[in-house]
Design an enzyme around this catalytic site. Sequence first.
Site, PDB file in Angstrom:
ATOM      1  N   ASP A  10     -10.002   3.990  -4.257  1.00  0.00           N
ATOM      2  CA  ASP A  10     -10.630   2.077  -3.607  1.00  0.00           C
ATOM      3  C   ASP A  10     -11.941   2.459  -3.962  1.00  0.00           C
ATOM      4  OD1 ASP A  10      -8.756   2.224  -1.813  1.00  0.00           O
ATOM      5  OD2 ASP A  10      -9.281   1.523   0.297  1.00  0.00           O
ATOM      6  N   ASP A  64       0.773  -1.563  -0.058  1.00  0.00           N
ATOM      7  CA  ASP A  64       0.127   0.346   0.113  1.00  0.00           C
ATOM      8  C   ASP A  64       0.909   1.354   0.117  1.00  0.00           C
ATOM      9  OD1 ASP A  64      -2.254   1.742   0.049  1.00  0.00           O
ATOM     10  OD2 ASP A  64      -2.784   0.286   1.917  1.00  0.00           O
ATOM     11  N   TRP A 119      -3.045   3.692  -5.665  1.00  0.00           N
ATOM     12  CA  TRP A 119      -4.058   3.702  -6.275  1.00  0.00           C
ATOM     13  C   TRP A 119      -4.040   5.066  -7.445  1.00  0.00           C
ATOM     14  CZ3 TRP A 119      -2.347   6.688  -1.323  1.00  0.00           C
ATOM     15  CH2 TRP A 119      -2.507   5.753  -0.078  1.00  0.00           C
ATOM     16  N   GLY A 120      -3.123   4.548  -7.984  1.00  0.00           N
ATOM     17  CA  GLY A 120      -2.292   5.519  -9.762  1.00  0.00           C
ATOM     18  C   GLY A 120      -1.652   6.469  -9.792  1.00  0.00           C
TER      19      GLY A 120
HETATM   20  C1  GLA Z   1      -6.213   1.156   0.751  1.00  0.00           C
HETATM   21  C2  GLA Z   1      -6.116   0.065  -0.072  1.00  0.00           C
HETATM   22  C3  GLA Z   1      -7.536  -1.112   0.392  1.00  0.00           C
HETATM   23  C4  GLA Z   1      -7.356  -1.918   1.372  1.00  0.00           C
HETATM   24  C5  GLA Z   1      -6.580  -0.284   2.946  1.00  0.00           C
HETATM   25  C6  GLA Z   1      -6.110  -0.968   4.543  1.00  0.00           C
HETATM   26  O1  GLA Z   1      -7.208   1.817   0.918  1.00  0.00           O
HETATM   27  O2  GLA Z   1      -6.363   0.753  -1.588  1.00  0.00           O
HETATM   28  O3  GLA Z   1      -7.213  -2.329  -0.476  1.00  0.00           O
HETATM   29  O4  GLA Z   1      -5.879  -2.653   1.298  1.00  0.00           O
HETATM   30  O5  GLA Z   1      -5.791   0.289   1.700  1.00  0.00           O
HETATM   31  O6  GLA Z   1      -6.374   0.127   5.116  1.00  0.00           O
END
Ligand code: GLA
Length: 505
Positions: free
Chosen positions: A207, A152, A186-187
């Site tokens: 997400d 992450d 996330w890009g």
């Molecule tokens: C981020 C990721 C999610 C998940 C959460 C866990 O938001 O994008 O997919 O893994 O963290 O906290």
Amino acid sequence: MIAILCFAPQSRAQNPNPGARAGDEGLALTPPMGWYPWNEFGQEPQNEKLIREIVGALVSRGMKEAGYAYVGPDEGICFSRDASGKLTSNLERYPSGLRGLGDFIHKNGLKYALYTDAGTRTCSKAMPGAKDHEFEDMAAFAQWRTDYLKVDWCNTQGQDVVKSYTKLGAALHAAGRPIVFSLCSWGEGEPWKWAAGVGNLWRTTGDICSPGKADWNNAMKVAAANEKLYEAAGPGHWNDPDMMIVGMDGLSEAQDRSFFSLWCMMAAPLMAGNDLRKMSASTVRILTNLEAIGIDQDPLGIQGHIVRRNGKVEIWAGKRLFDGSQAVLVFNQGAAPAQVQVAWPDVGLEESASLYVRNLWTHQTTGPHSGGVSVTVEPNDVALLRISKGNAFPVPPIIVADTYLVSLSGAGSAAQKLTGTVTVKTHGSNALPLWKVRPGLPPWLSVTVTRNGKSQTLTNIVSTAGLKKGLYYALVRADNVEPVSHMHMSALYYDVDLEITGSTR
Ligand code: GLA
């Protein structure tokens, strides 16, 4: 001397087969499939009991047989860092420890997925991130026998995204275990431009939902953003539009079917995100539709995209398949049923062609059709089609059950030769291609492959002669060498554990 092949927790792992990094490891040659807890559960209720129950459901509901393999805690509060800087399992939540949980998953013929963060802490701050501990932490994941690691991007203030993930990739390589590397920025940093040489998949968006709250409109935004990046996807390096929301509360059956079809057309990783312990029959039918999965898992690894829009109706194509056929998706986001003419030139086919059309949800074939085909699509629903010159529609072999179970077949006081077997099963309509074991095994381990109809047996011949007392493991790699598509379908890794006890000669 007594020798036992076992899965005992290991204190002195010797890994003589360090392997290589993304690209030549043969990892994720088709999009990874599995289950991750976040969409349904968030981090709070995650614990060993939940993961074990999900493993049971993966097996009993036919998900494993359909190819879903990777499973484990997401940000499941599963480890902390001790005073010496070492990662240690959270035994309150995971009483078997993270190695024990991995062994349980492997014994069920599945693969082990874990999670960390590139920054100082994970998103909830409940777990340590890998920043400045990259090499030790990746070694810990290898010791726990992880097969898939999601990393992450929380709490990374001041960090460079390319440098951070590149360092983590190097650390994973140094850890010596082939681990699918899932980047989750996330890009941020546009990973589709550079991450193919670093890892195997990268999140392209934020997400898809908050835990427990499937959000159809947001899912459609995620799909729209991911669609545009189709040129970046291919075997070993995938755009990841996040875990699926199929089967979560709040979606209709048509929405579940549409979502799954979109993910298959996008050659997206198929990580289920619902509670597998309480799935309806329709959710199971959707998630285990092998004809749709065959589109996602097609060995050419092409991501489809939108080729035509008419109001609220989209036609997706550009996804050539290994047998020369084309996948086409018609998606109706309008409020009324739509009658749609799919003209061959719109989907890259010769106007004059006379072609058969297989509907992958009704499992019916029609044709031959000249010039195009007409379909009626209900609101929020899809027609997922496979279009071909012939009326046979082979699904590529979907490889499952690359299990690690190895059994003892000999013991005694002299140096022993032990044999064990690993059975590879395939689903899909093609015969299993030949497999070959990679060279580079430790001298005390040899593996031969025999072919046995549709299932193939890999026989290990392990000589314990000259080995000292202790615990060893080796990773054995088998490759599909006669792929149906002239491209590799999959590389298969399995662990061989060897424990030598008693006196050596
Ligand atoms: C981020 C990721 C999610 C998940 C959460 C866990 O938001 O994008 O997919 O893994 O963290 O906290």
